[in-house]
Scaffold this active site. Structure first.
Site, PDB file in Angstrom:
ATOM      1  N   SER A   1      -8.874  -6.556   1.789  1.00  0.00           N
ATOM      2  CA  SER A   1      -9.076  -5.111   1.845  1.00  0.00           C
ATOM      3  C   SER A   1     -10.556  -4.818   2.032  1.00  0.00           C
ATOM      4  CB  SER A   1      -8.588  -4.445   0.555  1.00  0.00           C
ATOM      5  OG  SER A   1      -9.096  -3.129   0.510  1.00  0.00           O
TER       6      SER A   1
ATOM      7  N   LYS B   1      -3.091 -12.841   2.540  1.00  0.00           N
ATOM      8  CA  LYS B   1      -3.222 -11.747   3.515  1.00  0.00           C
ATOM      9  C   LYS B   1      -4.666 -11.685   4.010  1.00  0.00           C
ATOM     10  CE  LYS B   1      -2.090  -6.931   4.348  1.00  0.00           C
ATOM     11  NZ  LYS B   1      -1.327  -5.783   3.868  1.00  0.00           N
TER      12      LYS B   1
ATOM     13  N   GLY C   1       0.798  -1.214   0.000  1.00  0.00           N
ATOM     14  CA  GLY C   1       0.000   0.000   0.000  1.00  0.00           C
ATOM     15  C   GLY C   1       0.829   1.261   0.000  1.00  0.00           C
TER      16      GLY C   1
ATOM     17  N   MET D   1      -8.755   3.808   0.038  1.00  0.00           N
ATOM     18  CA  MET D   1      -8.115   4.116  -1.247  1.00  0.00           C
ATOM     19  C   MET D   1      -8.794   3.343  -2.386  1.00  0.00           C
ATOM     20  SD  MET D   1      -5.875   6.221  -0.151  1.00  0.00           S
ATOM     21  CE  MET D   1      -4.803   6.558  -1.525  1.00  0.00           C
ATOM     22  N   GLY D   2      -9.055   2.052  -2.173  1.00  0.00           N
ATOM     23  CA  GLY D   2      -9.754   1.263  -3.201  1.00  0.00           C
ATOM     24  C   GLY D   2      -8.844   0.785  -4.313  1.00  0.00           C
ATOM     25  N   PHE D   3      -7.665   0.296  -3.942  1.00  0.00           N
ATOM     26  CA  PHE D   3      -6.725  -0.283  -4.925  1.00  0.00           C
ATOM     27  C   PHE D   3      -6.442   0.674  -6.091  1.00  0.00           C
ATOM     28  CE2 PHE D   3      -7.900  -5.042  -3.992  1.00  0.00           C
ATOM     29  CZ  PHE D   3      -7.309  -4.925  -2.751  1.00  0.00           C
TER      30      PHE D   3
ATOM     31  N   ASN E   1      -4.469  -7.271   7.572  1.00  0.00           N
ATOM     32  CA  ASN E   1      -4.836  -6.047   6.858  1.00  0.00           C
ATOM     33  C   ASN E   1      -5.486  -5.069   7.854  1.00  0.00           C
ATOM     34  OD1 ASN E   1      -5.487  -4.291   4.664  1.00  0.00           O
ATOM     35  ND2 ASN E   1      -5.617  -6.087   3.331  1.00  0.00           N
TER      36      ASN E   1
ATOM     37  N   ASN F   1     -11.926  -2.114   1.192  1.00  0.00           N
ATOM     38  CA  ASN F   1     -12.276  -0.994   0.316  1.00  0.00           C
ATOM     39  C   ASN F   1     -12.642  -1.366  -1.111  1.00  0.00           C
ATOM     40  OD1 ASN F   1     -11.761   0.848   2.444  1.00  0.00           O
ATOM     41  ND2 ASN F   1      -9.567   0.535   2.092  1.00  0.00           N
ATOM     42  N   THR F   2     -12.658  -2.658  -1.409  1.00  0.00           N
ATOM     43  CA  THR F   2     -13.166  -3.111  -2.703  1.00  0.00           C
ATOM     44  C   THR F   2     -14.430  -3.905  -2.386  1.00  0.00           C
ATOM     45  OG1 THR F   2     -10.993  -3.168  -3.733  1.00  0.00           O
ATOM     46  CG2 THR F   2     -12.673  -4.591  -4.706  1.00  0.00           C
TER      47      THR F   2
ATOM     48  N   ASN G   1      -4.249 -10.946  -1.856  1.00  0.00           N
ATOM     49  CA  ASN G   1      -4.981 -10.040  -0.973  1.00  0.00           C
ATOM     50  C   ASN G   1      -6.490 -10.226  -1.163  1.00  0.00           C
ATOM     51  OD1 ASN G   1      -5.903  -8.021   0.646  1.00  0.00           O
ATOM     52  ND2 ASN G   1      -5.156  -6.336  -0.616  1.00  0.00           N
TER      53      ASN G   1
ATOM     54  N   ASN H   1       1.903  -8.050  -4.199  1.00  0.00           N
ATOM     55  CA  ASN H   1       0.584  -8.202  -3.588  1.00  0.00           C
ATOM     56  C   ASN H   1      -0.461  -8.017  -4.687  1.00  0.00           C
ATOM     57  OD1 ASN H   1      -1.928  -7.201  -2.364  1.00  0.00           O
ATOM     58  ND2 ASN H   1      -0.811  -7.217  -0.432  1.00  0.00           N
TER      59      ASN H   1
ATOM     60  N   ASN I   1      -8.228   4.531   5.823  1.00  0.00           N
ATOM     61  CA  ASN I   1      -8.126   4.720   4.369  1.00  0.00           C
ATOM     62  C   ASN I   1      -9.219   3.939   3.661  1.00  0.00           C
ATOM     63  OD1 ASN I   1      -7.046   2.551   2.272  1.00  0.00           O
ATOM     64  ND2 ASN I   1      -6.193   1.996   4.286  1.00  0.00           N
TER      65      ASN I   1
ATOM     66  N   THR J   1       1.792   2.327   8.753  1.00  0.00           N
ATOM     67  CA  THR J   1       1.338   3.535   9.458  1.00  0.00           C
ATOM     68  C   THR J   1       2.403   4.064  10.420  1.00  0.00           C
ATOM     69  OG1 THR J   1      -0.912   2.691   9.245  1.00  0.00           O
ATOM     70  CG2 THR J   1      -0.585   4.476  10.828  1.00  0.00           C
TER      71      THR J   1
HETATM   72  C1  FMN Z   1      -3.083   4.106   2.943  1.00  0.00           C
HETATM   73  C2  FMN Z   1      -3.008   2.616   3.041  1.00  0.00           C
HETATM   74  C3  FMN Z   1      -3.115   1.851   1.891  1.00  0.00           C
HETATM   75  C4  FMN Z   1      -3.035   0.454   1.972  1.00  0.00           C
HETATM   76  N1  FMN Z   1      -3.121  -0.283   0.829  1.00  0.00           N
HETATM   77  C5  FMN Z   1      -3.004  -1.624   0.896  1.00  0.00           C
HETATM   78  C6  FMN Z   1      -3.037  -2.406  -0.280  1.00  0.00           C
HETATM   79  O1  FMN Z   1      -3.136  -1.900  -1.395  1.00  0.00           O
HETATM   80  N2  FMN Z   1      -2.945  -3.756  -0.149  1.00  0.00           N
HETATM   81  C7  FMN Z   1      -2.813  -4.372   1.067  1.00  0.00           C
HETATM   82  O2  FMN Z   1      -2.702  -5.602   1.119  1.00  0.00           O
HETATM   83  N3  FMN Z   1      -2.751  -3.641   2.199  1.00  0.00           N
HETATM   84  C8  FMN Z   1      -2.846  -2.303   2.135  1.00  0.00           C
HETATM   85  N4  FMN Z   1      -2.786  -1.566   3.287  1.00  0.00           N
HETATM   86  C9  FMN Z   1      -2.702  -2.277   4.595  1.00  0.00           C
HETATM   87  C10 FMN Z   1      -1.263  -2.371   5.101  1.00  0.00           C
HETATM   88  O3  FMN Z   1      -0.468  -3.122   4.243  1.00  0.00           O
HETATM   89  C11 FMN Z   1      -1.244  -3.019   6.492  1.00  0.00           C
HETATM   90  O4  FMN Z   1      -1.710  -4.346   6.409  1.00  0.00           O
HETATM   91  C12 FMN Z   1      -2.113  -2.269   7.502  1.00  0.00           C
HETATM   92  O5  FMN Z   1      -2.045  -0.879   7.291  1.00  0.00           O
HETATM   93  C13 FMN Z   1      -1.701  -2.563   8.943  1.00  0.00           C
HETATM   94  O6  FMN Z   1      -0.361  -2.193   9.169  1.00  0.00           O
HETATM   95  P1  FMN Z   1       0.080  -0.770   9.822  1.00  0.00           P
HETATM   96  O7  FMN Z   1      -0.734  -0.599  11.072  1.00  0.00           O
HETATM   97  O8  FMN Z   1       1.554  -0.901  10.058  1.00  0.00           O
HETATM   98  O9  FMN Z   1      -0.238   0.274   8.806  1.00  0.00           O
HETATM   99  C14 FMN Z   1      -2.862  -0.167   3.231  1.00  0.00           C
HETATM  100  C15 FMN Z   1      -2.731   0.614   4.382  1.00  0.00           C
HETATM  101  C16 FMN Z   1      -2.795   1.982   4.299  1.00  0.00           C
HETATM  102  C17 FMN Z   1      -2.652   2.805   5.558  1.00  0.00           C
END
Ligand code: FMN
Length: 346
Positions: free
Chosen positions: A182, A220, A70, A120-122, A249, A184-185, A179, A146, A118, A325
């Site tokens: 998420s 995941k 992400g 974002m929606g891929f 996630n 968001n999809t 994955n 991923n 977030n 994060t």
């Molecule tokens: C802005 C944002 C976008 C993300 N996009 C994806 C993504 O595209 N695919 C995915 O598997 N996880 C995505 N994640 C999830 C992170 O990979 C992670 O699993 C999750 O944020 C928990 O970890 P953290 O607390 O260290 O952020 C996203 C997280 C954030 C904050």
């Protein structure tokens, strides 16, 4: 107080979160384009010690601390991020066709909680563009791909999307993450249900084993699954002989937050990451570790903002960890400071 906390973070936090992300991204790319700065960053952040090495799935991870999916969805910053002390980088989520993702605003900070929401929606450039970028990378850092499905692809045809990404990325990544978690999809997380999940993973593993050197395949998962769902996932992971599970996630839960409920309500739907996710994801890791008989490996992710957070996940059973994060709240020295602390806890 370090430069990030006293100067950089206050500036970035004045910007709208997605603007701040792109700004920080561009500054990193620019700064690390200078060989001298790159050299300095490697010297400052990269830690090389046999104790930190993890040998998993035929790969040698120089440290167990990786970048979660992400952050660099489109493989734009691999060579630069490789200088910052990550043991591996996961790109994506990548889908077959490029897509813009959800309308903005779609990224929100919760500073009182050191969290992010977030939706974002891929948003991503699509697999073909990403493959072309991967072909040009110069760093040898371990890269995970991923993969996901496009928003407009119905769940009945989701397997096709995953297969397209899998085959196109095959020669350019070191491992794959499927994955299905998420939030968001629309309906994506239904692919975590027993029948569709078994079908998806069996198909991908069959495709994988047609290659001379199959790649490690990981799943995941969300932190919001019931014990029954987790048990199903463990069984399917064993049946399809996956190398591991990435847990977790983002969460759809909004429990135990300091941020006001009015603010939370005004933000709306999305996945929550950061500190409030830490315990929940560690609980999932512990459950998986207890019930997997060490037949697959666990990558722990969710709320790692310090070495202690990473150690909690490792003690719960994670072999590797990832963070995202934490970078926003603690700065780019986080992966190397976590790795350094792991060295001293040996
Ligand atoms: C802005 C944002 C976008 C993300 N996009 C994806 C993504 O595209 N695919 C995915 O598997 N996880 C995505 N994640 C999830 C992170 O990979 C992670 O699993 C999750 O944020 C928990 O970890 P953290 O607390 O260290 O952020 C996203 C997280 C954030 C904050």
């Amino acid at each position: 107080m370090c430069l990030y906390q006293s100067v950089v973070k206050p500036i970035l936090f004045k910007l709208e979160p997605e603007t701040a992300h792109h700004f920080a991204f561009k500054q990193l790319k620019y700064a690390l384009s200078f060989p001298l700065i790159r050299h300095w960053a490697k010297h400052r952040y990269m830690i090389s010690h046999s104790f930190l090495e993890r040998k998993l799935w035929g790969l040698t991870f120089p440290t167990p601390v990786g970048l979660a999916a992400g952050f660099d969805k489109n493989a734009l910053l691999i060579d630069e991020l490789a200088c910052l002390g990550f043991g591996f980088i996961e790109i994506g989520t990548v889908t077959p066709r490029p897509q813009e993702g959800n309308p903005k605003p779609r990224l929100f900070r919760l500073p009182e909680d050191k969290a992010i929401i977030n939706r974002m929606g891929f948003n991503n450039d699509g697999v073909d563009v990403v493959v072309n970028r991967l072909k040009k990378r110069t760093s040898s850092i371990i890269v995970g791909g991923n993969i996901g499905k496009n928003k407009t692809t119905p769940n009945e045809n989701a397997i096709d999307d995953y297969l397209i990404c899998f085959e196109k990325l095959f020669d350019y990544v070191d491992y794959f993450t499927v994955n299905v978690s998420s939030p968001n999809t629309p309906n994506l997380r239904q692919l975590q249900d027993k029948k569709p999940l078994a079908e998806l993973l069996t198909t991908l593993q069959n495709a994988n084993h047609k290659h001379t050197n199959p790649k490690p395949l990981l799943l995941k998962i969300a932190p919001d699954l019931t014990t029954d769902q987790l048990n199903d996932i463990i069984n399917i992971t064993l049946e399809t002989e996956l190398q591991g599970i990435i847990a977790t996630n983002t969460t759809i839960s909004r429990q135990n937050l300091r941020t006001s409920s009015e603010k939370i309500a005004s933000i709306g739907v999305g996945g929550l990451s950061g500190k409030p996710l830490a315990q929940k994801s560690t609980d999932v890791i512990r459950y998986l570790a207890k019930n997997s008989n060490q037949k697959f490996d666990i990558v722990g992710v969710g709320g790692i903002h310090s070495a202690e957070d990473a150690i909690n996940k490792i003690e719960a059973g994670a072999k590797l960890v990832q963070l995202y994060t934490g970078l926003i709240y603690e700065g780019i020295s986080l992966p190397s400071s976590v790795a350094k602390a792991l060295l001293y806890t040996k």
